[in-house]
Design a protein around this motif. Sequence first.
Motif, PDB file in Angstrom:
ATOM      1  N   LYS A 287       0.821  -1.218   0.000  1.00 40.23           N
ATOM      2  CA  LYS A 287       0.000   0.000   0.000  1.00 40.23           C
ATOM      3  C   LYS A 287       0.844   1.253   0.000  1.00 40.23           C
ATOM      4  O   LYS A 287       1.896   1.311   0.660  1.00 40.23           O
ATOM      5  N   LYS A 288       0.345   2.254  -0.698  1.00 37.93           N
ATOM      6  CA  LYS A 288       1.004   3.558  -0.658  1.00 37.93           C
ATOM      7  C   LYS A 288       0.084   4.525   0.070  1.00 37.93           C
ATOM      8  O   LYS A 288      -1.085   4.684  -0.297  1.00 37.93           O
ATOM      9  N   PHE A 289       0.613   5.126   1.121  1.00 34.87           N
ATOM     10  CA  PHE A 289      -0.178   6.066   1.923  1.00 34.87           C
ATOM     11  C   PHE A 289       0.249   7.496   1.608  1.00 34.87           C
ATOM     12  O   PHE A 289       1.439   7.812   1.661  1.00 34.87           O
ATOM     13  N   VAL A 290      -0.746   8.297   1.292  1.00 35.67           N
ATOM     14  CA  VAL A 290      -0.500   9.715   1.049  1.00 35.67           C
ATOM     15  C   VAL A 290      -1.120  10.459   2.231  1.00 35.67           C
ATOM     16  O   VAL A 290      -2.349  10.536   2.362  1.00 35.67           O
ATOM     17  N   GLY A 291      -0.278  10.967   3.114  1.00 31.47           N
ATOM     18  CA  GLY A 291      -0.759  11.608   4.340  1.00 31.47           C
ATOM     19  C   GLY A 291      -0.886  13.110   4.143  1.00 31.47           C
ATOM     20  O   GLY A 291       0.007  13.764   3.610  1.00 31.47           O
ATOM     21  N   VAL A 292      -2.018  13.644   4.570  1.00 30.13           N
ATOM     22  CA  VAL A 292      -2.275  15.077   4.357  1.00 30.13           C
ATOM     23  C   VAL A 292      -2.405  15.803   5.708  1.00 30.13           C
ATOM     24  O   VAL A 292      -2.455  15.175   6.768  1.00 30.13           O
ATOM     25  N   VAL A 324      -3.693   5.059  -4.639  1.00 34.36           N
ATOM     26  CA  VAL A 324      -3.143   5.343  -3.306  1.00 34.36           C
ATOM     27  C   VAL A 324      -4.260   5.391  -2.255  1.00 34.36           C
ATOM     28  O   VAL A 324      -5.441   5.411  -2.591  1.00 34.36           O
ATOM     29  N   ASN A 325      -3.810   5.440  -0.989  1.00 34.90           N
ATOM     30  CA  ASN A 325      -4.718   5.686   0.142  1.00 34.90           C
ATOM     31  C   ASN A 325      -4.428   7.093   0.642  1.00 34.90           C
ATOM     32  O   ASN A 325      -3.311   7.363   1.089  1.00 34.90           O
ATOM     33  N   VAL A 326      -5.429   7.958   0.588  1.00 30.78           N
ATOM     34  CA  VAL A 326      -5.222   9.302   1.121  1.00 30.78           C
ATOM     35  C   VAL A 326      -5.716   9.300   2.566  1.00 30.78           C
ATOM     36  O   VAL A 326      -6.896   9.029   2.822  1.00 30.78           O
ATOM     37  N   VAL A 327      -4.786   9.563   3.475  1.00 32.06           N
ATOM     38  CA  VAL A 327      -5.109   9.407   4.895  1.00 32.06           C
ATOM     39  C   VAL A 327      -4.906  10.716   5.648  1.00 32.06           C
ATOM     40  O   VAL A 327      -4.088  11.552   5.276  1.00 32.06           O
ATOM     41  N   GLY A 328      -5.680  10.865   6.748  1.00 30.85           N
ATOM     42  CA  GLY A 328      -5.573  12.062   7.572  1.00 30.85           C
ATOM     43  C   GLY A 328      -4.500  11.911   8.640  1.00 30.85           C
ATOM     44  O   GLY A 328      -3.817  10.884   8.723  1.00 30.85           O
ATOM     45  N   ASN A 329      -4.391  12.945   9.488  1.00 30.38           N
ATOM     46  CA  ASN A 329      -3.310  12.966  10.480  1.00 30.38           C
ATOM     47  C   ASN A 329      -3.792  12.686  11.907  1.00 30.38           C
ATOM     48  O   ASN A 329      -3.198  13.151  12.874  1.00 30.38           O
ATOM     49  N   VAL A 330      -4.886  11.913  12.028  1.00 29.57           N
ATOM     50  CA  VAL A 330      -5.384  11.498  13.345  1.00 29.57           C
ATOM     51  C   VAL A 330      -4.894  10.086  13.619  1.00 29.57           C
ATOM     52  O   VAL A 330      -4.856   9.248  12.713  1.00 29.57           O
ATOM     53  N   CYS A 331      -4.582   9.813  14.876  1.00 26.53           N
ATOM     54  CA  CYS A 331      -4.132   8.466  15.232  1.00 26.53           C
ATOM     55  C   CYS A 331      -5.343   7.545  15.406  1.00 26.53           C
ATOM     56  O   CYS A 331      -5.692   7.146  16.511  1.00 26.53           O
ATOM     57  N   GLU A 332      -6.030   7.316  14.291  1.00 25.61           N
ATOM     58  CA  GLU A 332      -7.152   6.370  14.288  1.00 25.61           C
ATOM     59  C   GLU A 332      -7.185   5.703  12.912  1.00 25.61           C
ATOM     60  O   GLU A 332      -7.039   6.384  11.881  1.00 25.61           O
ATOM     61  N   THR A 333      -7.385   4.418  12.895  1.00 25.17           N
ATOM     62  CA  THR A 333      -7.328   3.667  11.647  1.00 25.17           C
ATOM     63  C   THR A 333      -8.388   4.120  10.645  1.00 25.17           C
ATOM     64  O   THR A 333      -8.185   4.057   9.437  1.00 25.17           O
ATOM     65  N   CYS A 334      -9.521   4.599  11.172  1.00 26.63           N
ATOM     66  CA  CYS A 334     -10.597   5.006  10.257  1.00 26.63           C
ATOM     67  C   CYS A 334     -10.340   6.370   9.621  1.00 26.63           C
ATOM     68  O   CYS A 334     -11.152   6.837   8.819  1.00 26.63           O
ATOM     69  N   ASP A 335      -9.228   6.998   9.941  1.00 26.74           N
ATOM     70  CA  ASP A 335      -8.989   8.351   9.427  1.00 26.74           C
ATOM     71  C   ASP A 335      -8.426   8.283   7.996  1.00 26.74           C
ATOM     72  O   ASP A 335      -7.269   8.618   7.742  1.00 26.74           O
ATOM     73  N   VAL A 336      -9.276   7.810   7.107  1.00 26.38           N
ATOM     74  CA  VAL A 336      -8.904   7.637   5.705  1.00 26.38           C
ATOM     75  C   VAL A 336      -9.885   8.459   4.871  1.00 26.38           C
ATOM     76  O   VAL A 336     -11.092   8.271   4.974  1.00 26.38           O
ATOM     77  N   PHE A 337      -9.378   9.379   4.064  1.00 21.63           N
ATOM     78  CA  PHE A 337     -10.286  10.170   3.218  1.00 21.63           C
ATOM     79  C   PHE A 337     -10.753   9.345   2.018  1.00 21.63           C
ATOM     80  O   PHE A 337     -11.891   9.450   1.592  1.00 21.63           O
ATOM     81  N   ASN A 338      -9.817   8.579   1.464  1.00 24.76           N
ATOM     82  CA  ASN A 338     -10.192   7.713   0.347  1.00 24.76           C
ATOM     83  C   ASN A 338      -9.126   6.628   0.236  1.00 24.76           C
ATOM     84  O   ASN A 338      -7.955   6.926   0.019  1.00 24.76           O
ATOM     85  N   GLY A 339      -9.543   5.389   0.422  1.00 25.99           N
ATOM     86  CA  GLY A 339      -8.583   4.285   0.451  1.00 25.99           C
ATOM     87  C   GLY A 339      -8.332   3.677  -0.897  1.00 25.99           C
ATOM     88  O   GLY A 339      -7.595   2.688  -1.019  1.00 25.99           O
ATOM     89  N   ASN A 340      -8.887   4.264  -1.917  1.00 26.34           N
ATOM     90  CA  ASN A 340      -8.848   3.594  -3.211  1.00 26.34           C
ATOM     91  C   ASN A 340      -9.037   4.630  -4.308  1.00 26.34           C
ATOM     92  O   ASN A 340     -10.016   4.614  -5.017  1.00 26.34           O
ATOM     93  N   VAL A 341      -8.062   5.546  -4.407  1.00 32.07           N
ATOM     94  CA  VAL A 341      -8.238   6.603  -5.391  1.00 32.07           C
ATOM     95  C   VAL A 341      -6.980   6.721  -6.251  1.00 32.07           C
ATOM     96  O   VAL A 341      -5.872   6.468  -5.780  1.00 32.07           O
ATOM     97  N   LYS A 342      -7.189   7.041  -7.516  1.00 34.54           N
ATOM     98  CA  LYS A 342      -6.034   7.202  -8.416  1.00 34.54           C
ATOM     99  C   LYS A 342      -5.620   8.664  -8.408  1.00 34.54           C
ATOM    100  O   LYS A 342      -6.423   9.550  -8.706  1.00 34.54           O
TER     101      LYS A 342
END
Length: 401
Positions: A287-292, A324-342
């Motif tokens: 997985k590639k995580f893009v953290g915002v 990629v997975n675009v993820v937020g900066n909260v320490c919670e696994t559900c903090d994903v804006f979009n787990g499946n976006v190009k």
Amino acid sequence: MYIPEKHVAQNIVSDYGTPVFVTSAEVVRVNAHKLIDAFTLNDTKIFYALKANYDPQLVRIIKESGVYGIDAVAPHEVRLALEMGYTPQQIIFTPSNASDEEMRYVNEQGILQNLGSLSELTRFGKLFPGSKVLLRICPEIGAGETHKVTTGHIESKFGIARNDLEKVYNIAKKYKLLIVGIHSHIGSGFYDPQDFTNSARAVCAVAAEFPDVEFVDLGGGFGVVYRPGENDIDLSTFAQACHSPLEELEKKLGKKIELRIEPGKFLVTNTTVLLTTITTIKSKGDKKFVGVDSGFYHLIRPAMYDAYHHIVNISRPDESQEEVNVVGNVCETCDVFNGNVKLAAPQEGDILAILSAGAYGSSMSSNYNLRTLAPHVLVDGANITLTRRRQTYEQIMENFT
Ligand code: LLP
């Protein structure tokens, strides 16, 4: 779906930073006119569901576009609507579990209350005998984007059950209440006009039992598009869907009945993006995580409802895309804006736009992790206006003793 042009987004980011909500006034106007043009039958009155987004500048555009009124669900929403110049007749109050204090405040303003339980109706009757009231029924038809935003089914907490109507009758008689309208809201984000017809049938069947009824209110919930390439719903089919139930009701009651609707999402969802900056890119496993630099405290819909929000890379729109997975900066696994976006070749420092963030984005934000609420920017032609400043640490802390 509104996406700001690259140079516009870059100017906004250099002036106000990220995260920032950016709204197109033009798209708000287009949405308002689509609703007004489609809903012409029975003198339809449109009440904007303020909970979707209460930025006063955005509400002003909705008002100036000819949307009639406001559906308010809490006393401060009523207050804002009044402060913005809506008359009491242009406001409906649809509370959940209203306290006596809330009902008193709203009654003092001369605003019609939409009550969905025998308890509220009885307490309202005791407090204000002889008043007009709107009845929220449970139509036993639920529809919505997900189960969590479906409201019209029998197991939900909303509305008065149809087999309690005898009791409603007795309460109304005892306190001389005039039931001037019947309301139902089946859920948020439905796409099938048949659901709307069924709701209209259920509401009109109940309305036929109450001779003082002047209007029926079918709530909001018109579905919107979250993925590029999908077609908008055809609003005219939704308007047509209530034609024959209304016609029958008018025949039964022998008078004209007005139609009311309360859209939130349809007016504002696609008007707004949340601009964020990529701070951190990492790969783990396959997985590639893009953290915002934002998180679910600014847009909770993906974490809360598994809602899909499309994301584009404003900084390099034309480059080849990778998943990629675009993820937020909260320490919670559900903090994903979009787990499946190009996304187009994301790099740290790029600006991403999370689309369709106008409804239930900013209005559901929180200060979790002591993160501050994001600013709002309104783009109206060449005019770019900051309509809400970024919150500060001091503002979050000021009420703690
Ligand atoms: N009328 C009533 C009585 C409502 O409860 C609602 C929304 C509306 C109108 C407006 O519905 P809309 O047209 O916006 O779908 N936070 C959720 C949506 C919750 C809607 C609650 N009620 C979401 O982000 O999907």
